[in-house]
Design a protein around this motif. Structure first.
Motif, short mmCIF file in Angstrom:
data_model
loop_
_atom_site.label_atom_id
_atom_site.label_comp_id
_atom_site.label_asym_id
_atom_site.label_seq_id
_atom_site.Cartn_x
_atom_site.Cartn_y
_atom_site.Cartn_z
N GLY A 1 14.12 1.28 -0.40
CA GLY A 1 15.18 0.60 0.19
C GLY A 1 16.07 1.58 1.34
O GLY A 1 15.58 2.93 1.69
N ARG A 2 17.71 1.50 0.94
CA ARG A 2 18.36 1.75 2.27
C ARG A 2 18.44 2.89 1.24
O ARG A 2 19.04 3.91 2.20
N LYS A 3 18.54 3.08 0.38
CA LYS A 3 19.26 4.36 -0.17
C LYS A 3 18.24 5.47 0.00
O LYS A 3 18.49 6.60 0.36
N THR A 4 17.25 5.46 -0.15
CA THR A 4 15.83 6.43 0.10
C THR A 4 15.71 6.46 1.05
O THR A 4 15.46 7.88 1.99
N ALA A 5 15.69 5.56 2.41
CA ALA A 5 15.89 5.77 3.18
C ALA A 5 17.25 6.91 4.21
O ALA A 5 16.87 7.30 5.41
N ASN A 6 17.73 6.10 3.55
CA ASN A 6 19.80 6.90 3.32
C ASN A 6 19.35 8.54 3.89
O ASN A 6 19.50 9.55 4.64
N ASN B 1 2.93 3.38 -12.27
CA ASN B 1 2.26 2.13 -12.60
C ASN B 1 2.85 1.65 -11.02
O ASN B 1 1.75 1.66 -10.00
N THR B 2 4.16 0.95 -10.72
CA THR B 2 4.55 0.93 -9.29
C THR B 2 5.04 1.60 -8.52
O THR B 2 4.48 1.62 -7.60
N LYS B 3 5.59 3.07 -8.59
CA LYS B 3 5.65 3.61 -7.93
C LYS B 3 4.47 4.37 -7.40
O LYS B 3 4.33 4.91 -6.58
N ALA B 4 3.10 4.20 -8.41
CA ALA B 4 2.05 4.90 -7.94
C ALA B 4 1.55 4.28 -6.50
O ALA B 4 0.99 4.00 -5.54
N LYS B 5 1.46 2.72 -6.65
CA LYS B 5 1.24 1.40 -6.41
C LYS B 5 1.81 2.02 -4.31
O LYS B 5 1.13 1.53 -3.37
N ASN B 6 3.42 1.47 -4.39
CA ASN B 6 3.73 2.01 -3.28
C ASN B 6 3.69 3.15 -2.87
O ASN B 6 3.99 2.56 -1.29
N VAL B 7 3.61 4.36 -3.48
CA VAL B 7 3.58 5.65 -2.57
C VAL B 7 1.66 5.07 -1.84
O VAL B 7 1.54 5.97 -0.41
N ILE B 8 0.73 4.55 -2.41
CA ILE B 8 -0.09 4.67 -1.59
C ILE B 8 -0.31 3.67 -0.47
O ILE B 8 -0.54 3.76 0.75
N ALA B 9 0.62 2.55 -0.95
CA ALA B 9 1.07 1.65 -0.07
C ALA B 9 1.69 1.86 1.23
O ALA B 9 1.40 1.52 2.37
N LEU B 10 2.41 2.62 1.04
CA LEU B 10 3.35 3.43 2.13
C LEU B 10 2.87 4.67 2.89
O LEU B 10 2.52 5.08 4.30
N SER B 11 1.79 5.18 2.28
CA SER B 11 1.32 6.16 3.05
C SER B 11 -0.27 4.96 3.77
O SER B 11 -0.32 6.37 5.10
N GLU B 12 -0.56 4.52 3.53
CA GLU B 12 -1.51 3.45 4.50
C GLU B 12 -1.08 3.26 5.78
O GLU B 12 -1.42 3.30 6.75
N ARG B 13 0.66 3.00 5.45
CA ARG B 13 1.34 2.04 6.47
C ARG B 13 2.14 2.80 6.73
O ARG B 13 2.18 3.14 8.86
N LEU B 14 2.22 4.30 7.08
CA LEU B 14 2.55 5.54 8.19
C LEU B 14 1.17 5.68 9.02
O LEU B 14 1.26 6.13 9.56
N ILE B 15 -0.42 5.96 8.31
CA ILE B 15 -1.46 6.07 8.73
C ILE B 15 -1.40 5.05 9.90
O ILE B 15 -1.63 5.52 11.22
N ALA B 16 -1.37 3.52 9.09
CA ALA B 16 -1.63 2.47 10.26
C ALA B 16 -0.33 2.70 11.59
O ALA B 16 -1.01 2.22 12.69
N GLN B 17 0.81 3.14 10.93
CA GLN B 17 1.75 2.48 11.66
C GLN B 17 2.54 3.63 13.16
O GLN B 17 3.45 3.73 14.30
N ASP C 1 13.80 7.25 11.69
CA ASP C 1 14.80 6.33 12.01
C ASP C 1 15.23 4.93 10.62
O ASP C 1 13.78 4.58 9.74
N ARG C 2 15.91 4.71 10.74
CA ARG C 2 16.41 3.79 9.01
C ARG C 2 15.81 2.42 8.63
O ARG C 2 14.77 2.47 7.77
N ALA C 3 16.28 1.65 9.83
CA ALA C 3 14.93 0.75 9.30
C ALA C 3 13.72 0.24 10.02
O ALA C 3 12.53 -0.14 8.91
N ALA C 4 12.71 1.33 10.57
CA ALA C 4 11.68 2.32 10.26
C ALA C 4 11.51 2.14 9.21
O ALA C 4 9.72 1.42 7.83
N LEU C 5 11.35 3.35 7.96
CA LEU C 5 12.11 3.54 6.91
C LEU C 5 11.82 2.50 6.41
O LEU C 5 10.91 1.86 5.12
N GLU C 6 12.78 1.11 5.83
CA GLU C 6 13.26 0.37 5.30
C GLU C 6 11.98 -0.77 5.10
O GLU C 6 11.26 -1.08 4.10
#
Length: 220
Positions: free
Chosen positions: A118-123, A83-99, A107-112
């Motif tokens: 988090g840092r692990k995923t970005a790495n 449930n939480t992961k689905a919410k995050n994936v939709i939100a990160l997708s929206e942010r990728l589109i918008a920004q 860029d690791r900082a942008a990914l985070e």
């Protein structure tokens, strides 16, 4: 671990697996971000089963947003915390589109800044998708770093920074994959399989775990 031993350590892992790769299935950088975000507290095998059909039709952030949170849940409901992961994936997708115009930033900082990243995923994304020499410290690498003496630390970040400092060329690009696979299949959490470990003589862990037959004799 001494510098000479560190080189030998990586050289042996590299000889066994010259071209290590992530075990997560993905087709592009965006799918990799999603897969790694979904893999938190889940196995790569479980994530791959959940994303097999999903990634056949969803290849971009826009397609994920069109699928929607409820649609995504139907694909990933076998994964922990879906449930939480689905919410995050939709939100990160929206942010990728918008920004970022729907593209994954190299860029690791942008990914985070992306929800659920988090840092692990970005790495992981920086290393696998963009060839950066990063060290994504998960539970396996945290264990291997501390147990072997390669990079001891009380936090994932501390282990990451020590790995970054201790790992020489030409091993830096693939180092985190070698360590993850070693921790997953040999240097296991409950019982490290020291009897078949090709770096056991370089490792600080004691006492070494004997082979099953010998261990059974010792216990009788």
């Amino acid at each position: 671990m001494k510098k000479a031993d560190v080189v030998d350590f990586y050289a042996r892992l590299a000889a066994d697996n010259p071209h290590p790769e992530t075990e997560l299935a993905y087709g592009n950088a965006y799918q990799l971000v999603v897969a790694v975000a979904l893999s938190a507290q889940s196995t790569d095998i479980g994530v791959n089963k959940a994303t097999r059909l999903l990634f056949e039709t969803v290849k971009t952030p826009a397609q994920m947003v069109a699928l929607g949170e409820d649609g995504l849940k139907q694909h990933i409901k076998t994964i922990g915390l879906f449930n939480t992961k689905a919410k995050n994936v939709i939100a990160l997708s929206e942010r990728l589109i918008a920004q970022y115009g729907g593209e994954v930033p190299a860029d690791r900082a942008a990914l985070e800044t992306l929800p659920g990243v988090g840092r692990k995923t970005a790495n992981v994304v920086m290393n696998v998708a963009f060839g950066a020499e990063t060290f994504a410290v998960d539970t396996h690498i945290f264990r291997v770093g501390n147990r072997t003496g390669l990079a001891r630390g009380k936090t994932p970040l501390a282990v990451e920074l020590k790995l970054d400092k201790a790992t020489p060329q030409p091993f830096r690009l693939h180092a985190h994959h070698w360590l993850i696979l070693h921790g997953r299949y040999v240097c296991k959490a409950r019982t490290p399989e020291c009897w078949r470990c090709n770096v056991a003589d370089l490792c600080a862990f004691k006492p070494k775990t004997p082979a099953p037959k010998l261990r059974a004799k010792q216990e009788t």
